[in-house]
Design a protein around this motif. Structure first.
Motif, PDB file in Angstrom:
ATOM      1  N   THR A 101      27.660  48.877  47.021  1.00 31.62           N
ATOM      2  CA  THR A 101      27.714  50.322  47.273  1.00 31.62           C
ATOM      3  C   THR A 101      27.048  51.060  46.115  1.00 31.62           C
ATOM      4  OG1 THR A 101      29.954  49.848  48.084  1.00 31.62           O
ATOM      5  CG2 THR A 101      29.270  52.147  48.077  1.00 31.62           C
ATOM      6  N   ARG A 102      27.359  50.587  44.905  1.00 35.75           N
ATOM      7  CA  ARG A 102      26.785  51.232  43.726  1.00 35.75           C
ATOM      8  C   ARG A 102      25.264  51.175  43.751  1.00 35.75           C
ATOM      9  NH1 ARG A 102      28.682  50.143  37.552  1.00 35.75           N
ATOM     10  NH2 ARG A 102      27.564  51.912  36.666  1.00 35.75           N
ATOM     11  N   GLN A 103      24.714  50.001  44.101  1.00 36.50           N
ATOM     12  CA  GLN A 103      23.254  49.837  44.144  1.00 36.50           C
ATOM     13  C   GLN A 103      22.651  50.776  45.195  1.00 36.50           C
ATOM     14  OE1 GLN A 103      21.112  48.330  46.654  1.00 36.50           O
ATOM     15  NE2 GLN A 103      19.349  48.611  45.334  1.00 36.50           N
ATOM     16  N   PHE A 104      23.326  50.919  46.338  1.00 38.46           N
ATOM     17  CA  PHE A 104      22.832  51.806  47.404  1.00 38.46           C
ATOM     18  C   PHE A 104      22.793  53.247  46.917  1.00 38.46           C
ATOM     19  CE2 PHE A 104      22.022  53.220  51.656  1.00 38.46           C
ATOM     20  CZ  PHE A 104      22.739  54.384  51.821  1.00 38.46           C
ATOM     21  N   LEU A 105      23.881  53.689  46.262  1.00 35.23           N
ATOM     22  CA  LEU A 105      23.918  55.063  45.761  1.00 35.23           C
ATOM     23  C   LEU A 105      22.862  55.273  44.675  1.00 35.23           C
ATOM     24  CD1 LEU A 105      27.746  55.896  45.701  1.00 35.23           C
ATOM     25  CD2 LEU A 105      25.995  56.886  47.163  1.00 35.23           C
ATOM     26  N   ALA A 106      22.676  54.255  43.817  1.00 38.63           N
ATOM     27  CA  ALA A 106      21.641  54.372  42.781  1.00 38.63           C
ATOM     28  C   ALA A 106      20.270  54.528  43.423  1.00 38.63           C
ATOM     29  CB  ALA A 106      21.683  53.140  41.880  1.00 38.63           C
ATOM     30  N   ALA A 107      20.019  53.772  44.490  1.00 34.94           N
ATOM     31  CA  ALA A 107      18.726  53.858  45.186  1.00 34.94           C
ATOM     32  C   ALA A 107      18.539  55.224  45.838  1.00 34.94           C
ATOM     33  CB  ALA A 107      18.613  52.753  46.230  1.00 34.94           C
ATOM     34  N   GLN A 108      19.667  55.919  46.081  1.00 37.51           N
ATOM     35  CA  GLN A 108      19.610  57.270  46.653  1.00 37.51           C
ATOM     36  C   GLN A 108      19.585  58.325  45.557  1.00 37.51           C
ATOM     37  OE1 GLN A 108      19.769  58.306  49.939  1.00 37.51           O
ATOM     38  NE2 GLN A 108      20.217  56.406  51.013  1.00 37.51           N
ATOM     39  N   GLY A 109      19.541  57.897  44.276  1.00 37.78           N
ATOM     40  CA  GLY A 109      19.545  58.846  43.163  1.00 37.78           C
ATOM     41  C   GLY A 109      20.919  59.454  42.940  1.00 37.78           C
ATOM     42  N   ARG A 110      21.983  58.720  43.339  1.00 35.56           N
ATOM     43  CA  ARG A 110      23.326  59.288  43.259  1.00 35.56           C
ATOM     44  C   ARG A 110      24.295  58.326  42.585  1.00 35.56           C
ATOM     45  NH1 ARG A 110      25.548  60.937  48.821  1.00 35.56           N
ATOM     46  NH2 ARG A 110      27.192  61.627  47.414  1.00 35.56           N
ATOM     47  N   GLU A 111      23.795  57.537  41.625  1.00 36.39           N
ATOM     48  CA  GLU A 111      24.680  56.551  41.011  1.00 36.39           C
ATOM     49  C   GLU A 111      25.900  57.203  40.365  1.00 36.39           C
ATOM     50  OE1 GLU A 111      22.799  53.899  38.312  1.00 36.39           O
ATOM     51  OE2 GLU A 111      24.511  52.523  38.289  1.00 36.39           O
ATOM     52  N   ALA A 112      25.730  58.414  39.862  1.00 33.83           N
ATOM     53  CA  ALA A 112      26.850  59.111  39.204  1.00 33.83           C
ATOM     54  C   ALA A 112      28.003  59.381  40.170  1.00 33.83           C
ATOM     55  CB  ALA A 112      26.354  60.425  38.600  1.00 33.83           C
ATOM     56  N   ASP A 113      27.728  59.366  41.469  1.00 34.06           N
ATOM     57  CA  ASP A 113      28.785  59.624  42.459  1.00 34.06           C
ATOM     58  C   ASP A 113      29.607  58.387  42.777  1.00 34.06           C
ATOM     59  OD1 ASP A 113      26.793  61.965  44.434  1.00 34.06           O
ATOM     60  OD2 ASP A 113      28.255  62.311  42.828  1.00 34.06           O
ATOM     61  N   TRP A 114      29.168  57.201  42.293  1.00 41.50           N
ATOM     62  CA  TRP A 114      29.853  55.968  42.673  1.00 41.50           C
ATOM     63  C   TRP A 114      31.219  55.859  42.003  1.00 41.50           C
ATOM     64  CZ3 TRP A 114      31.115  51.411  39.803  1.00 41.50           C
ATOM     65  CH2 TRP A 114      31.621  50.365  40.603  1.00 41.50           C
ATOM     66  N   VAL A 115      32.211  55.459  42.801  1.00 47.28           N
ATOM     67  CA  VAL A 115      33.550  55.165  42.312  1.00 47.28           C
ATOM     68  C   VAL A 115      33.943  53.822  42.906  1.00 47.28           C
ATOM     69  CG1 VAL A 115      35.988  55.834  42.410  1.00 47.28           C
ATOM     70  CG2 VAL A 115      34.226  57.582  42.157  1.00 47.28           C
ATOM     71  N   GLU A 116      34.451  52.918  42.098  1.00 48.86           N
ATOM     72  CA  GLU A 116      34.886  51.627  42.627  1.00 48.86           C
ATOM     73  C   GLU A 116      36.186  51.827  43.404  1.00 48.86           C
ATOM     74  OE1 GLU A 116      36.391  48.623  39.993  1.00 48.86           O
ATOM     75  OE2 GLU A 116      35.315  47.057  41.084  1.00 48.86           O
ATOM     76  N   LEU A 117      36.282  51.234  44.569  1.00 47.36           N
ATOM     77  CA  LEU A 117      37.496  51.349  45.380  1.00 47.36           C
ATOM     78  C   LEU A 117      37.667  50.043  46.138  1.00 47.36           C
ATOM     79  CD1 LEU A 117      39.683  53.425  46.107  1.00 47.36           C
ATOM     80  CD2 LEU A 117      38.251  54.210  47.968  1.00 47.36           C
TER      81      LEU A 117
END
Lengths: 518, 84
Positions: A101-117
């Motif tokens: 999930t983190r890699q996907f958000l990073a690819a969308q330019g949104r890595e800062a939004d990632w929270v582990e759950l």
């Protein structure tokens, strides 16, 4: 996050800051182990889950995916599984938020939004079902239900007339790029029509940039708009009696716009391999390489229109209302006694597509009096006129149904339009979650046969009376007695509503119960 | 110890106890409508007399009635754009 389907008025309440009510969920863990074989994909996984659990009997459940197989699935694959999970009738489906999930958000330019759950070690589930991804084989949902699962192997060689790839279930870059890899350097079969609908403009741009779009066009595919489109029957209706392979999530009878069409739901891999042959082909025979998750998505947010609501010193936009946008009808309070008539009797697994068809009728959704003309059109086109005649005679209309009434799409019009036609109660063997909530929201009592065998003892046209219904509901009755005046029999139905549901049914719906008096 | 679904719900329950009650109420952060069912959602919101959405994010997605045979679909799209 979890995403839960709901009728429009529940959305309106949420937008007004109100809370949303759901049955207390039980959580079923779907333990994934292993890794998908070549030629198989996420669509085959959710079809496997549907094979086990079907489209009914899952009300009030949340399906949570966990286990070592989860990390082998990219985000679009997880999206396919949770998207089509809605067809189980579950409240929602969920995956953990992990490194993928983190890699996907990073690819969308949104890595800062990632929270582990992720689930805590030692967390438990009300039930667990294991799926070995390495044993998955290509599957299909056969006509006319997403739960009617057959293997591609068993259908091999069957001639196909139409192949449509796309829809919210399977229209990601991964999905369409996979199709392009199957079709590269080749042409679809002569006598089959193939359409491709990408999920978004971003996906189209990515496919244009890497040459996939050219492959698809040169292979003979029709390029369709990025929209729900063929799934909802807005276009691309197949020929009479056609076999149509589609990558979407619903194959209810008539939904495609052609009542005699046989729609099979498949993975993009099965669709692509079959498009080349014009027959059902097992995509494992000549599989293509897995499409790696993009390192960066080219973001295009140009189509977002942001808030322009009026606030202090700033004028908002003027609300534009064309002639088809009608008044929202108000419900009336429940009478003390229900003097009703069985306006229609339907069987099991009646979907909201049966009750309130889409396709060519979809454009009337802003106009309840007009759209109400098509309630039950696929089943009994005289329903509308009959209801209005009963209403004029002072009778409340009652819908009698079998198991799993109200499957499928959340469209509240399947309750709102019957309310407009004077439907005051549904008596069914069982009712699906979203539709049950929609019925309550529009003041229609969702009653269930205490003894399912009583279903056989009622016929359409029977006069049904529930004296003292209002008082019984006010007291929170678990059961009420229905008098069949035509057959001179009685039977019991289950009520057992929560105080909130009682309030809504008695008032004539949520708007009647809460709208400010004008 | 909670699974993922329990964790998400626990931080949103405003009424009821999932272990005891048959129904619970949860706070909604984001709402999403599409254009075929969304017009009715917004007409109903309008009739509630609340001037502005109160949840964190309300999104109106237009991807259903794109074929536009007759005036109705385009009128719905104009309505949806104008209520934002």
């Amino acid at each position: 996050m979890v995403a839960i389907g709901a009728g429009g008025i529940d959305i309106a309440v949420a937008m007004a800051g109100g809370a949303f009510h759901i049955p207390s969920p039980k959580v079923r863990g779907i333990r994934l182990v292993g890794k998908l074989p070549k030629g198989c994909s996420a669509k085959d996984v959710i079809l496997k889950v549907l094979e086990k659990f079907g489209t009914k009997g899952n009300v009030g459940w949340i399906f949570e995916y966990f286990g070592p197989g989860v990390k082998t699935l990219d985000v679009p694959s997880r999206a396919t599984i949770t998207n089509m999970g809605a067809e189980l009738g579950v409240t929602t489906s969920v995956f953990p938020s992990d490194a993928v999930t983190r890699q996907f958000l990073a690819a969308q330019g949104r890595e800062a939004d990632w929270v582990e759950l992720v689930a805590d070690k030692g967390a438990s589930y009300d039930d667990v079902f294991e799926v070995d991804l390495s044993k998955i084989e290509p599957l299909m949902a056969a006509p006319h239900s997403p739960g009617n699962i057959v293997t591609v192997r068993s259908m091999k060689g069957r001639k196909v007339n139409q192949i449509l790839i796309g829809s919210c279930t399977n229209s990601s870059y991964r999905d369409i790029r996979t199709v392009a890899l199957y079709l590269e350097g080749r042409h679809v079969a002569d006598d089959v029509e193939v359409g491709i609908a990408c999920g978004s403009r971003q996906v189209v741009n990515m496919l244009a940039a890497d040459g996939s779009l050219a492959i698809l066009v040169q292979a003979g595919c029709r390029i369709l708009e990025n929209a729900c489109g063929f799934c909802i029957g807005a276009h691309m209706s197949p020929r009479t009696g056609a076999i149509s392979l589609r990558t979407n999530n619903r194959n209810f009878e008539g939904r495609s716009g052609t009542k005699s069409a046989q729609v099979y739901l498949v993975s993009p891999e099965t669709a692509a391999a079959s498009a080349l042959a014009g027959k059902v082909v097992d995509p494992r025979e000549a599989p293509v390489a897995a499409v790696p998750a993009p390192k960066a998505f080219p973001i295009d947010d140009e189509m977002f229109l942001y808030r322009k609501t009026a606030r202090k010193g700033v004028r908002g936009t003027e609300i534009v209302r064309g002639p088809n946008i009608a008044q929202v009808p108000a419900g009336a309070p429940l009478p003390a006694d229900l003097a009703g008539i069985a306006a229609i009797k339907v069987g099991d697994k009646i979907t909201t597509d049966h009750i309130m068809p889409a396709g060519a009728r979809l454009k009337y959704r802003s106009n309840v009096p007009e759209y109400a003309k098509y309630v039950f059109e696929p089943v009994d086109s005289a329903f509308h006129d009959r209801c209005l005649a009963n209403k004029a005679d002072g009778l409340a209309n009652v819908i009698v149904a079998g198991e799993s009434y109200g499957q499928g799409s959340s469209r509240e019009h399947a309750a709102l339009c019957p309310m407009y036609l004077g439907v005051r109660a549904v008596i069914a063997k069982s009712i699906e979650r979203i539709h049950n909530a929609n019925l309550v929201n529009f003041g229609i009592a969702p009653l269930r046969f205490a003894d399912p065998a009583d279903y056989d003892r009622v016929d359409a046209g029977d006069k049904l009376s529930i004296p003292g219904l209002r008082a019984a509901l006010e007291k929170g009755a678990e059961r009420v007695t229905v008098e069949n005046l035509t057959k001179k029999t009685t039977f019991e139905v289950l009520a057992g509503f929560s105080p909130r549901q009682i309030k809504l049914i008695l008032a004539g719906g949520l708007l009647a119960a809460t709208a400010p008096k004008k | 110890m909670m699974n993922v679904a329990q964790k998400i719900l626990a931080s949103h329950v405003v009424e009821g106890d999932p272990r005891r009650d048959s129904e619970i109420a949860i706070r909604i952060d984001q709402t999403l409508t599409q254009d075929a069912t969304g017009t009715m959602a917004y007409l109903q919101f309008e009739s509630m007399g609340v001037p502005r959405v109160k949840n964190e994010l309300a999104v109106s997605y237009v991807d259903h009635n794109t074929v536009q045979i007759g005036f109705e679909n385009a009128d719905d799209h104009d309505f949806l754009a104008s209520i934002r």
